[in-house]
Design a protein around this motif. Structure first.
Motif, PDB file in Angstrom:
ATOM      1  N   LEU A  44       0.823  -1.214   0.000  1.00  0.00           N
ATOM      2  CA  LEU A  44       0.000   0.000   0.000  1.00  0.00           C
ATOM      3  C   LEU A  44       0.858   1.266   0.000  1.00  0.00           C
ATOM      4  O   LEU A  44       0.606   2.196  -0.770  1.00  0.00           O
ATOM      5  N   ARG A  45       1.888   1.298   0.847  1.00  0.00           N
ATOM      6  CA  ARG A  45       2.635   2.542   1.056  1.00  0.00           C
ATOM      7  C   ARG A  45       3.739   2.768   0.035  1.00  0.00           C
ATOM      8  O   ARG A  45       4.163   3.898  -0.175  1.00  0.00           O
ATOM      9  N   THR A  46       4.233   1.683  -0.600  1.00  0.00           N
ATOM     10  CA  THR A  46       5.240   1.864  -1.655  1.00  0.00           C
ATOM     11  C   THR A  46       4.633   1.794  -3.045  1.00  0.00           C
ATOM     12  O   THR A  46       5.246   2.257  -4.009  1.00  0.00           O
ATOM     13  N   GLY A  47       3.460   1.172  -3.178  1.00  0.00           N
ATOM     14  CA  GLY A  47       2.876   0.953  -4.497  1.00  0.00           C
ATOM     15  C   GLY A  47       3.581  -0.137  -5.272  1.00  0.00           C
ATOM     16  O   GLY A  47       3.448  -0.214  -6.495  1.00  0.00           O
ATOM     17  N   SER A  48       4.346  -1.007  -4.567  1.00  0.00           N
ATOM     18  CA  SER A  48       5.122  -2.051  -5.228  1.00  0.00           C
ATOM     19  C   SER A  48       4.739  -3.422  -4.690  1.00  0.00           C
ATOM     20  O   SER A  48       5.306  -3.889  -3.694  1.00  0.00           O
TER      21      SER A  48
END
Length: 400
Positions: free
Chosen positions: A250-254
């Motif tokens: 969620l927080r890195t988008g990876s």
């Protein structure tokens, strides 16, 4: 009678024994464990600690094994908000060295063995410490169940936060428990950040990402906390790993970076400071004397600076170890004031890092990102780099 007995064979205790050996003193490190540990809580060795360890050869040896982080980025909503460039600070070590704690300990132990005159003894649990005007005695319980006394001119307690309070100094310590909880895991690096450290700001809390040797990466995520299950620690690790995978994706988008995470650990943070770090011929250093939030990675480095400066005060050219306690007190009082002042500075910086990383909600996160972006695109960026690398520590530019 040897010069120093050091209780605790973590990086702080080993750093103290190593510097004492470099100065020609004799030291014996005693640890209750059966051998070197495999845990890796602390992974960042700052330039200040590398510089303090340089005269013994350990600074260069640690740097050679580490990933050399010369740049840290703050990101939010898929864009770079700004960067902290450690390389701009110059000096012999213009980077943060990231290396597993067990390798830092191994390097320090190897250097102690190479210098001679000092040793590390495992399966040796210290039960009590007694002091007199000219020497100290420790009661040691060994693996065979026997109890023996050992003597030294000075005792250094470097047992960490979980060690027994052998001096009584921790009983009067100031303490503050933070409400924050974090998840952590070291995993194969499937992202594209290379040697860059990254802080991801998100409405659900901060996510920190650090490169490690061997193609690995550490993730640390702010977490609202989850109760332990009745099925035990193994199940907890799996559940915490699931929470961390969700946070990383969620927080890195990876999703690729998140897919490497299996189990994870959780930890809380607190702040502790003893009223004094020395009493007679005994001193406490590192987490045994002061704890700071690990967010910012200053705890181990603070302890290494404690260790090296104490060894120099005791074992340097003036050889204060041979003095009576009355004369020894003057030097130790000066050392005590400097190192507790350093602990206060590090504690405040770590507390600020902890507050910045909390969940903020949508609009709070936008405001936080805007403030941080403005700071990192101003001359204050250099101040942040200096603060993170502990140049504000009274001994942060220590040389041999």
């Amino acid at each position: 009678m040897i010069d120093l007995i050091v209780i605790g064979a973590g990086p702080v205790g080993l750093a103290c024994a190593l510097e004492a050996a470099r100065l020609g003193a004799t030291a014996r490190v005693l640890d209750a464990a059966v051998g070197p540990g495999a845990s890796s809580r602390a992974v960042g060795v700052h330039p200040s600690a590398l510089l303090a360890l340089a005269p013994s050869g350990a600074g260069d040896a640690i740097a050679a094994e580490a990933r050399q982080v010369r740049r840290g980025e703050a990101r939010g909503r898929g864009r770079v908000l700004g960067a902290v460039r450690f390389a701009r600070l110059g000096g012999a070590y213009p980077f943060v060295a990231t290396v597993p704690q067990q390798r830092t300990e191994a390097v320090l132990a190897d250097r102690i063995a190479a210098l001679g005159g000092s040793e590390v003894v495992w399966n040796a649990e210290v039960r009590a410490v007694r002091t007199a005007d000219d020497r100290c005695a420790v009661d040691v319980h060994d693996a065979a169940g026997g109890l023996r006394e050992e003597y030294a001119r000075f005792v250094v307690v470097a047992t960490g936060a979980r060690g027994a309070d052998l001096t009584g100094l921790r009983a009067a310590a100031r303490r503050h428990e933070y409400p924050d909880r974090y998840l952590m895991a070291d995993v194969p690096d499937r992202g594209a950040d290379g040697d860059t450290a990254v802080i991801h700001l998100h409405p659900e809390g901060v996510l920190e990402s650090f490169p490690l040797p061997g193609g690995r990466r550490r993730f640390v995520a702010w977490d609202r906390g989850v109760p332990r299950t009745a099925s035990g620690a193994a199940d907890d690790g799996a559940r915490l790993g699931e929470r961390l995978r969700h946070a990383v994706a969620l927080r890195t988008g990876s999703p690729a970076a998140a897919s490497a995470i299996g189990a994870a650990t959780g930890f809380g943070v607190r702040r502790v400071l003893v009223p004094r770090m020395c009493r007679g011929r005994v001193a406490v250093i590192g987490d045994a004397a002061h704890e700071v939030s690990p967010i910012g990675g200053q705890g181990m480095n603070l302890g290494i600076l404690d260790a090296v400066t104490l060894a120099r005060a005791l074992c340097g050219p003036e050889r204060r170890l041979t003095d009576a306690v009355a004369h020894l007190d003057d030097a130790l009082d000066r050392w005590d004031r400097r190192r507790r002042r350093a602990a206060v500075v590090s504690g405040r910086l770590a507390a600020a890092n902890t507050r910045v990383g909390r969940a903020r909600g949508e609009w709070g996160d936008r405001a936080r990102s805007a403030v941080l972006s403005g700071t990192l695109h101003s001359p204050a960026e250099r101040l942040l780099a200096s603060a993170y690398t502990m140049r504000f520590d009274p001994d942060g530019r220590l040389r041999g």
